[in-house]
Design an enzyme around this catalytic site. Structure first.
Site, mmCIF file in Angstrom:
data_model
loop_
_atom_site.group_PDB
_atom_site.id
_atom_site.type_symbol
_atom_site.label_atom_id
_atom_site.label_comp_id
_atom_site.label_asym_id
_atom_site.label_seq_id
_atom_site.Cartn_x
_atom_site.Cartn_y
_atom_site.Cartn_z
ATOM 1 N N CYS A 96 1.013 -1.294 0.078
ATOM 2 C CA CYS A 96 -0.013 -0.030 0.100
ATOM 3 C C CYS A 96 0.919 1.361 -0.053
ATOM 4 O O CYS A 96 1.694 1.273 0.736
ATOM 5 C CB CYS A 96 -1.009 -0.067 1.193
ATOM 6 S SG CYS A 96 -1.964 1.610 1.039
ATOM 7 N N ASP A 228 -7.020 10.253 -4.949
ATOM 8 C CA ASP A 228 -6.097 9.184 -3.886
ATOM 9 C C ASP A 228 -4.834 9.068 -4.669
ATOM 10 O O ASP A 228 -4.748 9.273 -5.893
ATOM 11 C CB ASP A 228 -6.801 7.970 -3.692
ATOM 12 C CG ASP A 228 -6.509 7.081 -2.595
ATOM 13 O OD1 ASP A 228 -5.505 7.501 -1.901
ATOM 14 O OD2 ASP A 228 -7.187 6.227 -2.263
ATOM 15 N N ASN A 229 -3.711 8.370 -3.990
ATOM 16 C CA ASN A 229 -2.664 7.835 -4.639
ATOM 17 C C ASN A 229 -1.946 9.233 -5.387
ATOM 18 O O ASN A 229 -1.532 8.775 -6.606
ATOM 19 C CB ASN A 229 -2.839 6.732 -5.319
ATOM 20 C CG ASN A 229 -3.153 5.572 -4.366
ATOM 21 O OD1 ASN A 229 -2.412 5.350 -3.272
ATOM 22 N ND2 ASN A 229 -4.001 4.690 -4.803
HETATM 23 N N1 MTE Z 1 -9.662 -2.441 -5.817
HETATM 24 C C1 MTE Z 1 -10.932 -2.178 -5.580
HETATM 25 N N2 MTE Z 1 -12.106 -2.405 -6.338
HETATM 26 N N3 MTE Z 1 -11.277 -1.489 -4.538
HETATM 27 C C2 MTE Z 1 -10.304 -1.031 -3.559
HETATM 28 O O1 MTE Z 1 -10.612 -0.533 -2.538
HETATM 29 N N4 MTE Z 1 -7.920 -0.685 -2.966
HETATM 30 C C3 MTE Z 1 -6.761 -0.799 -3.550
HETATM 31 C C4 MTE Z 1 -6.240 -1.671 -4.389
HETATM 32 N N5 MTE Z 1 -7.510 -2.276 -5.125
HETATM 33 C C5 MTE Z 1 -8.903 -1.164 -3.692
HETATM 34 C C6 MTE Z 1 -8.712 -2.063 -4.914
HETATM 35 C C7 MTE Z 1 -5.536 -0.332 -2.776
HETATM 36 S S1 MTE Z 1 -5.365 1.363 -2.188
HETATM 37 C C8 MTE Z 1 -4.702 -1.241 -2.435
HETATM 38 S S2 MTE Z 1 -3.231 -0.841 -1.531
HETATM 39 C C9 MTE Z 1 -4.571 -2.739 -2.915
HETATM 40 O O2 MTE Z 1 -6.039 -2.904 -3.526
HETATM 41 C C10 MTE Z 1 -4.850 -3.759 -1.623
HETATM 42 O O3 MTE Z 1 -4.933 -4.852 -2.022
HETATM 43 P P1 MTE Z 1 -5.227 -6.190 -0.972
HETATM 44 O O4 MTE Z 1 -6.428 -5.636 -0.153
HETATM 45 O O5 MTE Z 1 -5.493 -7.281 -1.856
HETATM 46 O O6 MTE Z 1 -3.871 -6.174 -0.016
#
Ligand code: MTE
Length: 388
Positions: A96, A228-229
């Site tokens: 993350c 975000d990000n």
């Molecule tokens: N994909 C979807 N559809 N929804 C989400 O909230 N979170 C993202 C990403 N993909 C997210 C997502 C974020 S910020 C991260 S860091 C990773 O998924 C985390 O993956 P994990 O929960 O399998 O570790």
């Protein structure tokens, strides 16, 4: 109503954002003690909302589309992916972008919640190269991005973001459409039944519960891609940033590749290190990773507050597979010839004589990746002398 109540979750996980959404990391020592591959139970979770519920019977019928600037728009099911495409398995570390934000929040509060140092995990992911699917769809001239959308319903629409089409088409970048993790179907929290896995880039690009890939000339306009990000210029304070939508919409501030990072897992923070025998040594150890496929080449530890540094030994996960460079693993082919880049964390360690550790009040670690010797960016220092 508690969303996600149907989901069993490991009680060892530490919740970072209250009850909902589910954002958790393992205690660092538990994560580290698992070794290179993290079990699904302790794999960190970053969810923006509730988890889409997909019954086992419906998994193979899960559909996703490839559309936008392509010659042949496609709708594929997971069954099509399994039957019509080569399956690949690769060890990949996901991180993350907020990993270790707790330390930053102590110095100056950011907008994000406080990840410790376990917002990182590694698994053997099995799936299809995204490039194989995109090649069938044939991107048209002018296409530059692959926008991805998940099935989660959030206050600002679905979760979505993009990667660069150039990276997605480059098999050396290892970008996959994954359906399995460590040889079993993805768990609901990690995107069951289908997710993107984008190695070497921040975890936020690895969209879970994948429903749509849209090939576009412009970056994603999804709310979560924009808000975000990103790393805005440092002159913008967290408070001011809310009033600057045009800065957020500036793609130059979107972050993709991870940067080098290293963490000490043992001793733990505030651990009382016992010194029974000063002739013995203590094994200081932890993990490190870098981004963009770059390999961590050097990890150094200091016990004198950064005045001097000692080289550590590094153990690479990829090296475990070098003896059998092409093998069948977890239902896919692992081919190390395709895997020159480094998409996994490494574990480093160093023995420090107990007598020396005794005089230290803290232990520091730093990591460098394979651009060492080039692209040098340590503090620039000039000596000055006073006149008169
Ligand atoms: N994909 C979807 N559809 N929804 C989400 O909230 N979170 C993202 C990403 N993909 C997210 C997502 C974020 S910020 C991260 S860091 C990773 O998924 C985390 O993956 P994990 O929960 O399998 O570790």
């Amino acid at each position: 109503k508690t969303p996600d109540r149907w989901l069993p979750r490991d009680p060892r996980l530490i919740r970072l954002t209250g009850v909902h959404p589910f954002n958790v990391e393992a205690p660092l020592s538990d994560l580290f003690n698992e070794g290179f591959l993290t079990s699904p139970e302790l794999f960190y979770v970053r969810n923006h909302g509730h988890v889409p519920q997909v019954q086992d019977e419906a998994v193979l019928d899960w559909q996703f589309s490839i559309e936008g600037l392509v010659e042949h728009p496609l709708t594929l099911s997971l069954r099509d992916l399994l039957e019509g495409y080569e399956q690949r398995t690769y060890p990949i570390t996901l991180v993350c972008a907020g990993n270790r934000r707790k330390e930053q929040n102590v110095v100056r509060k950011t907008k994000g919640f406080s990840w410790g140092a376990a917002g990182v995990s590694t698994a053997l992911f099995t799936g299809v190269m995204m490039a194989d699917v995109l090649e069938k769809a044939k991107p048209k001239r002018g296409a530059r991005y692959v926008c991805m959308e998940g099935a989660d319903e959030l206050p600002n629409g679905c979760y979505g973001t993009n990667i660069k089409l150039r990276s997605a088409m480059d098999r050396d970048k290892g970008i996959m459409l994954a359906h399995a993790m460590n040889g079993e179907m993805l768990r609901p929290d990690h995107g069951k039944p289908l997710r993107a896995v984008v190695p070497g880039q921040i975890g936020g690009r690895s969209v879970k519960w994948l429903k749509r890939l849209v090939v576009t000339p412009n970056p994603s306009d999804n709310w979560y891609h924009i808000w975000d990000n990103r790393v805005l210029p440092t002159i913008v304070s967290p408070e001011e940033s809310a009033n600057k939508p045009s800065w957020w919409q500036d793609e130059r501030y979107a972050i993709y590749d991870l940067s080098p990072n290293s963490v000490i897992a043992s001793p733990a923070h505030d651990e009382i290190v016992s010194m029974d025998d000063p002739a013995e040594s203590y094994c200081v150890k932890g993990y490190a990773y870098s981004g963009g496929g770059r390999r961590v080449t050097r990890v150094e530890v200091s016990i004198d507050k950064g005045r001097s540094w000692r080289l550590t030994d590094i153990d690479y996960l990829e090296d475990r597979y070098r003896e059998a460079p092409r093998q069948h693993l977890c239902g896919g082919t692992l081919d190390m010839a395709d895997y020159e880049a480094s998409f996994c964390w490494c574990f480093w360690s160093i023995e420090i004589p107990s007598a020396e550790l005794y005089s230290a009040s803290d232990v520091l670690v730093r990591a460098m990746d394979d651009i060492l010797g080039m692209m040098n960016s340590p503090w620039f220092r000039v000596a000055i002398y006073l006149d008169g």
